[in-house]
Design a protein around this motif. Structure first.
Motif, PDB file in Angstrom:
ATOM      1  N   ILE A  78      -7.214  -2.573   6.490  1.00 19.35           N
ATOM      2  CA  ILE A  78      -8.153  -3.363   5.702  1.00 19.35           C
ATOM      3  C   ILE A  78      -7.487  -3.661   4.363  1.00 19.35           C
ATOM      4  O   ILE A  78      -7.023  -2.758   3.674  1.00 19.35           O
ATOM      5  CB  ILE A  78      -9.476  -2.610   5.479  1.00 19.35           C
ATOM      6  CG1 ILE A  78     -10.142  -2.332   6.826  1.00 19.35           C
ATOM      7  CG2 ILE A  78     -10.405  -3.416   4.571  1.00 19.35           C
ATOM      8  CD1 ILE A  78     -11.367  -1.461   6.725  1.00 19.35           C
ATOM      9  N   SER A  79      -7.442  -4.916   3.999  1.00 19.59           N
ATOM     10  CA  SER A  79      -6.813  -5.339   2.756  1.00 19.59           C
ATOM     11  C   SER A  79      -7.724  -5.053   1.568  1.00 19.59           C
ATOM     12  O   SER A  79      -8.914  -5.354   1.603  1.00 19.59           O
ATOM     13  CB  SER A  79      -6.498  -6.832   2.821  1.00 19.59           C
ATOM     14  OG  SER A  79      -6.009  -7.276   1.589  1.00 19.59           O
ATOM     15  N   ILE A  80      -7.136  -4.446   0.534  1.00 17.64           N
ATOM     16  CA  ILE A  80      -7.854  -4.190  -0.711  1.00 17.64           C
ATOM     17  C   ILE A  80      -7.102  -4.936  -1.806  1.00 17.64           C
ATOM     18  O   ILE A  80      -5.884  -4.807  -1.929  1.00 17.64           O
ATOM     19  CB  ILE A  80      -7.900  -2.679  -1.026  1.00 17.64           C
ATOM     20  CG1 ILE A  80      -8.662  -1.935   0.076  1.00 17.64           C
ATOM     21  CG2 ILE A  80      -8.515  -2.427  -2.397  1.00 17.64           C
ATOM     22  CD1 ILE A  80      -8.618  -0.424  -0.048  1.00 17.64           C
ATOM     23  N   ASP A  81      -7.817  -5.722  -2.602  1.00 17.18           N
ATOM     24  CA  ASP A  81      -7.165  -6.534  -3.630  1.00 17.18           C
ATOM     25  C   ASP A  81      -6.327  -5.681  -4.576  1.00 17.18           C
ATOM     26  O   ASP A  81      -5.139  -5.926  -4.768  1.00 17.18           O
ATOM     27  CB  ASP A  81      -8.193  -7.342  -4.423  1.00 17.18           C
ATOM     28  CG  ASP A  81      -8.888  -8.380  -3.561  1.00 17.18           C
ATOM     29  OD1 ASP A  81      -8.325  -8.790  -2.522  1.00 17.18           O
ATOM     30  OD2 ASP A  81     -10.007  -8.783  -3.915  1.00 17.18           O
ATOM     31  N   LEU A  82      -6.948  -4.689  -5.201  1.00 14.00           N
ATOM     32  CA  LEU A  82      -6.278  -3.803  -6.150  1.00 14.00           C
ATOM     33  C   LEU A  82      -6.755  -2.389  -5.874  1.00 14.00           C
ATOM     34  O   LEU A  82      -7.954  -2.129  -5.909  1.00 14.00           O
ATOM     35  CB  LEU A  82      -6.609  -4.208  -7.594  1.00 14.00           C
ATOM     36  CG  LEU A  82      -6.355  -5.682  -7.936  1.00 14.00           C
ATOM     37  CD1 LEU A  82      -7.040  -6.058  -9.235  1.00 14.00           C
ATOM     38  CD2 LEU A  82      -4.865  -5.961  -8.009  1.00 14.00           C
ATOM     39  N   ALA A  83      -5.833  -1.472  -5.591  1.00 10.83           N
ATOM     40  CA  ALA A  83      -6.237  -0.132  -5.169  1.00 10.83           C
ATOM     41  C   ALA A  83      -5.519   0.952  -5.947  1.00 10.83           C
ATOM     42  O   ALA A  83      -4.314   0.869  -6.181  1.00 10.83           O
ATOM     43  CB  ALA A  83      -5.958   0.045  -3.682  1.00 10.83           C
ATOM     44  N   HIS A  84      -6.282   1.953  -6.336  1.00 11.17           N
ATOM     45  CA  HIS A  84      -5.705   3.193  -6.846  1.00 11.17           C
ATOM     46  C   HIS A  84      -5.868   4.180  -5.698  1.00 11.17           C
ATOM     47  O   HIS A  84      -6.955   4.716  -5.470  1.00 11.17           O
ATOM     48  CB  HIS A  84      -6.418   3.678  -8.102  1.00 11.17           C
ATOM     49  CG  HIS A  84      -5.745   4.860  -8.701  1.00 11.17           C
ATOM     50  ND1 HIS A  84      -6.092   6.140  -8.368  1.00 11.17           N
ATOM     51  CD2 HIS A  84      -4.719   4.947  -9.580  1.00 11.17           C
ATOM     52  CE1 HIS A  84      -5.318   6.976  -9.031  1.00 11.17           C
ATOM     53  NE2 HIS A  84      -4.473   6.281  -9.763  1.00 11.17           N
ATOM     54  N   VAL A  85      -4.776   4.379  -4.959  1.00 10.95           N
ATOM     55  CA  VAL A  85      -4.829   5.104  -3.693  1.00 10.95           C
ATOM     56  C   VAL A  85      -5.210   6.568  -3.898  1.00 10.95           C
ATOM     57  O   VAL A  85      -6.032   7.108  -3.154  1.00 10.95           O
ATOM     58  CB  VAL A  85      -3.482   4.981  -2.944  1.00 10.95           C
ATOM     59  CG1 VAL A  85      -3.521   5.722  -1.627  1.00 10.95           C
ATOM     60  CG2 VAL A  85      -3.143   3.511  -2.717  1.00 10.95           C
TER      61      VAL A  85
END
Length: 174
Positions: A78-85
């Motif tokens: 699933i694509s996340i625009d901006l992620a802090h994993v």
């Protein structure tokens, strides 16, 4: 655009089926069909980068919130625009195309976008939406943009406690 929307809808439905089936039983015959469809979809690349997303990414970097641009969840893709994993925080940059309009002042997030948020939440992600109309109201003022993002990030008590208060750029670690 129509084809992209339907591919995304199919992808979200298949991810949901995959999650439901994997939680129930691994040897369900539909599980193998869902896995094949998901693997086939993973091979298609959808480039979701845009100027709006780049602006928000730059502002997040200015306040010290390190993140991955266009992150894809490893298992579900699933694509996340901006992620802090590390903290499982997803920022979704919602453009005009992701809204249904019902009058001058009413903005309703499109169903596919809402569904994506529900899936991410079910996977344990904290989802924060940045609507285009709120961002554009900041009139490209860096101080206002930074204050807006700090407020959005601090609104979630889990983010505030896990990453120190985002009160100054030197305090932010994620």
């Amino acid at each position: 655009m129509w084809i992209l929307y339907h591919h995304l809808s199919l992808h979200f439905c298949m991810v949901r089926i995959h999650l439901d089936l994997s939680l129930r039983q691994r040897n369900n015959p539909l599980s193998s069909i869902a896995n094949k469809l998901i693997r086939g979809y993973k091979t298609q690349e959808i480039n979701s980068s845009n100027q709006f997303q780049c602006e928000i990414s730059a502002a997040l970097h200015r306040i010290g919130w390190n993140h991955t641009f266009d992150f894809s969840t490893p298992k579900e893709s699933i694509s996340i625009d901006l992620a802090h994993v590390e903290s499982m925080c997803a920022i979704e940059v919602d453009t005009r195309a992701q809204y249904l309009f019902r009058g001058k002042q009413r903005h309703t997030l499109h169903g596919a976008r809402q569904f994506k948020s529900r899936i991410l939440s079910a996977l344990g992600w904290k989802v924060i939406h940045i609507p285009y109309y709120e961002w554009s109201a900041l009139h490209q003022n860096p101080n206002d943009e930074e204050a807006y993002l700090r407020k959005k990030l601090n609104k979630d008590p889990l983010l505030s406690s896990s990453s120190k208060s985002i009160s100054s750029s030197s305090d932010i670690h994620g």
